[in-house]
Design an enzyme around this catalytic site. Structure first.
Site, mmCIF file in Angstrom:
data_model
loop_
_atom_site.group_PDB
_atom_site.id
_atom_site.type_symbol
_atom_site.label_atom_id
_atom_site.label_comp_id
_atom_site.label_asym_id
_atom_site.label_seq_id
_atom_site.Cartn_x
_atom_site.Cartn_y
_atom_site.Cartn_z
ATOM 1 N N ARG A 1 -41.311 -71.853 -33.675
ATOM 2 C CA ARG A 1 -42.383 -71.891 -34.679
ATOM 3 C C ARG A 1 -43.311 -73.067 -34.420
ATOM 4 O O ARG A 1 -44.495 -73.029 -34.760
ATOM 5 C CB ARG A 1 -41.790 -71.964 -36.087
ATOM 6 C CG ARG A 1 -42.835 -72.002 -37.205
ATOM 7 C CD ARG A 1 -42.262 -71.540 -38.540
ATOM 8 N NE ARG A 1 -41.058 -72.258 -38.903
ATOM 9 C CZ ARG A 1 -41.035 -73.403 -39.599
ATOM 10 N NH1 ARG A 1 -42.172 -73.964 -39.998
ATOM 11 N NH2 ARG A 1 -39.891 -73.979 -39.905
ATOM 12 N N TYR B 1 -65.894 -59.722 -39.583
ATOM 13 C CA TYR B 1 -64.765 -58.802 -39.522
ATOM 14 C C TYR B 1 -64.224 -58.608 -40.936
ATOM 15 O O TYR B 1 -64.170 -59.555 -41.724
ATOM 16 C CB TYR B 1 -63.695 -59.366 -38.592
ATOM 17 C CG TYR B 1 -62.443 -58.542 -38.494
ATOM 18 C CD1 TYR B 1 -62.487 -57.206 -38.134
ATOM 19 C CD2 TYR B 1 -61.200 -59.113 -38.772
ATOM 20 C CE1 TYR B 1 -61.326 -56.448 -38.043
ATOM 21 C CE2 TYR B 1 -60.039 -58.365 -38.676
ATOM 22 C CZ TYR B 1 -60.115 -57.029 -38.319
ATOM 23 O OH TYR B 1 -58.970 -56.289 -38.237
ATOM 24 N N ASP C 1 -65.821 -67.445 -34.817
ATOM 25 C CA ASP C 1 -64.992 -66.375 -34.280
ATOM 26 C C ASP C 1 -65.689 -65.849 -33.035
ATOM 27 O O ASP C 1 -66.763 -65.245 -33.108
ATOM 28 C CB ASP C 1 -64.838 -65.268 -35.334
ATOM 29 C CG ASP C 1 -63.907 -64.155 -34.883
ATOM 30 O OD1 ASP C 1 -63.611 -64.056 -33.675
ATOM 31 O OD2 ASP C 1 -63.494 -63.350 -35.742
ATOM 32 N N LYS D 1 -57.438 -58.750 -28.248
ATOM 33 C CA LYS D 1 -58.537 -57.985 -27.675
ATOM 34 C C LYS D 1 -58.701 -58.291 -26.180
ATOM 35 O O LYS D 1 -57.861 -57.932 -25.379
ATOM 36 C CB LYS D 1 -59.814 -58.283 -28.469
ATOM 37 C CG LYS D 1 -59.657 -58.199 -29.996
ATOM 38 C CD LYS D 1 -59.138 -56.865 -30.481
ATOM 39 C CE LYS D 1 -59.263 -56.673 -31.983
ATOM 40 N NZ LYS D 1 -58.497 -57.595 -32.818
#
Length: 401
Positions: A67, A120, A192, A217
């Protein structure tokens, strides 16, 4: 502002993208295999109590607890930071993990955020629904109008969130102008960069403080992983990481390794995708069944000159509207044979979605209007197939409307 070619001229040792993705992690040499190992371990062993104390007290240590970090994460972060031109990077379990973690790290109750009308959909929902629950005010502005950002600034404005090109309308934000404005007021800018990729655009070169990606992506490139990346300086990275370990948007070791594999071919894939998308956009502009085509690489795009100033290439995504309405658009998408009718973008295969059909389940009518999504909108993510095959498939589908 120093651009990438200027950086390379001043630093002749600077590697180019094609070399960075192959050798950017060469300094991390703890394996004997040419291909890096997958460290599928949640926790890592210290050899002494003193070593454990040192590891446990080191932020973002890659060999403490996954983590907090993982050796394969370390490799990905080094490569992506080099591609984006930032000091460092963090990885997360998804693009929204990267975006949400960044925003929640940088604002608090009583703060004000400026966001774009075109984002988005999940980013819009954070701004429109989540942040107000925690006492953060958000103002939405037209991203194509820099003066709108300036007019929205308040004394308590702490963050400007931009996305360029925006999903799904491909409207652009003038990064240099917005960053200059933010710098005057001490405001952090987050961008972004998913729709461009660091190969086509480097927001940090224009003054952006934090660059986020859905690495699902372009970076992954094969539609087989979910991941996010946050690129910034060391100070902000530690601040964001402290939130990250509490939220727990963790990238699995396997997805980290798949992402590393995808990065190795990123520049090559982007080159082919850029060429294919521009050719298909030009083809679509000449089809009688198409009402309008939105692609930053076309001279017809209202911000084409801005695109040429801040982008090296124009990316995979073409947005276009079909003459008619919802039903005609559905028929066109259903008639395509090559691209799957599926979400996401930036992979080796083309994908297509009827945008209104995709987003109407998660956004209300007001949010759809704010995002500029009409009923006849198509989002086509171009892959690396032969361009003539893509053109022929689009041609036969248009004839069935």
């Amino acid at each position: 502002m120093m651009k990438r070619n200027e950086q390379e001229q001043r630093n002749p040792q600077a590697l180019r993208d094609e070399t960075i993705v192959i050798h950017g992690d060469d300094s991390i040499t703890d394996e004997k295999g040419v291909n890096p190992a997958i460290y599928y371990s949640a926790t890592f062993q210290a050899h002494s109590a003193s070593e454990f104390s040192e590891i446990a007290g080191t932020p973002r240590h890659p060999r403490y607890y996954t983590r907090y970090g993982n050796p394969v994460h370390e490799r990905v972060q080094k490569i992506v930071a080099d591609l984006e031109g930032t000091e460092t990077a963090l990885v997360t379990g998804s693009g929204m993990g990267a975006i949400a973690t960044t925003i929640l790290s940088l604002v608090a109750a009583g703060d004000h955020v400026i966001a774009q009308k075109n984002h988005y959909m999940s980013t819009t929902k954070i701004m429109d629904e989540l942040l107000p629950k925690f006492g953060v005010d958000v103002t939405f502005v037209d991203q194509s109008d820099t003066s709108a950002f300036e007019k929205a600034i308040r004394p308590n404005t702490k963050l400007i969130m931009v996305e360029t090109p925006a999903n799904p309308t491909l409207v652009l934000t003038d990064l240099a102008a917005v960053c200059d404005l933010a710098r005057q007021h001490g405001i952090i800018v987050v961008a972004d960069n998913t729709f461009a990729s660091p190969i086509n655009q480097r927001p940090h070169d224009f003054g952006v403080d934090v660059v986020v990606h859905s690495a699902t992506k372009y970076m992954g490139g094969h539609h087989d992983l979910t991941a996010g990346v946050i690129c910034t300086n060391e100070e902000l990275a530690e601040r964001i990481w402290n939130t990250h370990i509490s939220i727990g948007s963790v990238l699995s070791p396997m997805d980290g390794w798949l992402l590393l594999r995808g990065l190795r071919t990123l520049p090559m894939r982007i080159e082919r995708i850029n060429a294919n998308a521009l050719a298909l956009a030009e083809f679509l502009e000449n089809q009688p069944q198409v009402e309008r085509v939105y692609y930053p690489g076309l001279p017809s795009h209202p911000q084409h000159e801005l695109a040429k100033r801040q982008m090296k290439g124009f990316g995979a995504v073409i947005a276009f509207s079909i003459k008619g309405g919802y039903a005609e658009t559905q028929r066109f998408v259903s008639a395509l044979k090559l691209p799957p009718n599926a979400v996401s973008l930036g992979g080796v295969e083309s994908l297509v979605v009827h945008t209104a059909a995709m987003w109407e389940g998660t956004m209300n009518e007001e949010q759809m209007q704010l995002a500029g999504i009409p009923a006849n909108f198509v989002r086509f993510s171009v892959g690396i197939e032969h361009i003539e095959d893509l053109k022929e498939d689009v041609r036969q589908a248009l004839q069935k409307i």
